[in-house]
Design a protein around this motif. Structure first.
Motif, short mmCIF file in Angstrom:
data_model
loop_
_atom_site.label_atom_id
_atom_site.label_comp_id
_atom_site.label_asym_id
_atom_site.label_seq_id
_atom_site.Cartn_x
_atom_site.Cartn_y
_atom_site.Cartn_z
N TRP A 170 0.70 -1.47 -0.02
CA TRP A 170 -0.29 0.16 0.42
C TRP A 170 0.70 1.36 -0.28
CZ3 TRP A 170 0.40 -3.82 3.49
CH2 TRP A 170 0.58 -3.57 5.23
N ALA A 173 2.19 1.63 -3.45
CA ALA A 173 0.88 1.97 -4.41
C ALA A 173 0.89 3.37 -4.20
CB ALA A 173 -0.27 1.52 -3.97
N GLU A 174 0.47 4.17 -3.03
CA GLU A 174 0.75 5.75 -2.79
C GLU A 174 2.28 6.30 -3.42
OE1 GLU A 174 -0.32 8.45 0.84
OE2 GLU A 174 1.24 6.72 0.93
N LYS A 179 -4.63 4.71 -7.01
CA LYS A 179 -5.54 4.85 -6.23
C LYS A 179 -5.22 3.32 -5.33
CE LYS A 179 -7.91 8.87 -6.35
NZ LYS A 179 -6.93 8.93 -8.02
N SER A 196 -4.46 -2.79 3.07
CA SER A 196 -4.20 -2.13 2.30
C SER A 196 -5.24 -1.00 2.28
CB SER A 196 -3.77 -2.75 0.62
OG SER A 196 -2.83 -3.53 0.99
N TYR A 199 -5.59 1.98 4.68
CA TYR A 199 -4.95 2.82 4.33
C TYR A 199 -5.54 3.01 2.88
CZ TYR A 199 -0.06 4.56 3.88
OH TYR A 199 0.99 5.74 3.70
N ILE A 201 -6.11 2.09 0.08
CA ILE A 201 -5.83 1.97 -1.43
C ILE A 201 -6.97 0.35 -2.29
CG2 ILE A 201 -3.82 0.47 -2.99
CD1 ILE A 201 -3.04 3.41 -2.45
N ASP A 202 -6.93 0.27 -2.81
CA ASP A 202 -7.66 -0.91 -3.63
C ASP A 202 -7.41 -1.99 -3.63
OD1 ASP A 202 -10.26 1.05 -3.25
OD2 ASP A 202 -10.74 1.87 -4.92
N VAL A 203 -7.92 -2.86 -3.61
CA VAL A 203 -7.91 -4.32 -4.38
C VAL A 203 -8.59 -5.43 -4.72
CG1 VAL A 203 -6.06 -6.06 -3.30
CG2 VAL A 203 -5.99 -3.90 -1.84
#
Length: 241
Positions: A170, A173-174, A179, A196, A199, A201-203
């Motif tokens: 995550w 990703a950020e 996103k 994630s 936080y 963040i889409d998974v």
């Protein structure tokens, strides 16, 4: 609710990355589709997974060596022995069709040495032309490609694809302004998915085809997952929602 993305369309039953597979995914009730894009010799963006046409069509050779017109003569449906020929779609054709429904669409950019920095801008321009920026997620294993996309069009979501375990993905990703993230389901244990999502963040793991894995993701309320069999996924989802 965990969303269901049809991997290359409803590819468990229909020829992958064809309009037939996309339309059948919509009919089945999928929330979105996933597709792959490549460049032709004359700069058209086409929907096909491999760099070569050999596996999915009745032709042979590299996509980049064909003009769009030449590619359209191939049959992308012959392996599934459909009665009707299925051509390789252009991205334009898919986006035109997306305007007739509300599906989300994950465009995976196949970025190699021949197409890196050549395919991203045309894909983004076309998405913007159709006014679909809010329904498109651009993913790629080439994260340089994603960063480039974000710089051109920060309003279009990007999501890195990865197949190896990452520490605190995550945070990664950020760091590239994504996103969401699209891990191989085997490297997406529950604790990573939950952390994630907490936080922000889409998974959306790929490619989830076994009932046991689908149930695991529904149980923890994973953002979405990508599957060859949207019908099975929808059937199981009814038990959870």
């Amino acid at each position: 609710m965990t969303l269901i993305f049809a991997h290359r369309g409803y590819s468990a039953k229909y020829p992958e990355n064809t309009m037939k597979a996309f339309k059948e995914a919509e009919k089945a009730g999928a929330d979105g589709i996933e597709l792959d894009v490549q460049l032709t010799k004359d700069g058209e963006i086409v929907v096909i997974h491999d760099e070569k046409v050999d596996r999915t069509t009745n032709g042979t050779g590299y996509v980049i060596d064909f003009t769009f017109e030449e590619l359209r003569k191939l049959d992308a449906g012959h392996k599934k022995s459909l009665l009707k020929k299925e051509p390789i779609p252009s991205l334009r054709e898919v986006l035109e069709w997306l305007k007739t429904n509300n599906l989300k669409c994950n465009i995976e950019i196949k970025s190699n040495l021949a197409t890196f920095m050549k395919i991203e801008q045309p894909v983004i321009s076309m998405v913007q032309e159709f006014g679909l920026s809010d329904r498109i997620i651009i993913s790629s294993f080439n994260h340089y490609s994603l960063v480039y996309c974000y710089r051109i069009a920060p309003e279009i979501e990007i999501a890195p694809l990865y197949a190896e375990g990452l520490y605190m993905p995550w945070v990664y990703a950020e760091s590239i302004r994504a996103k969401g993230m699209h891990p191989k389901f085997k490297v997406a244990p529950n604790e990573i998915i939950k952390a994630s999502m907490e936080y922000g963040i889409d998974v959306r793991p790929y490619t989830v085809n076994k009932e046991k894995e689908m149930r695991r993701l529904f149980e923890i309320g994973c953002t979405a997952f990508i599957t060859d069999d949207p019908v099975l996924a929808l059937k199981i989802r009814k038990e959870y929602h």
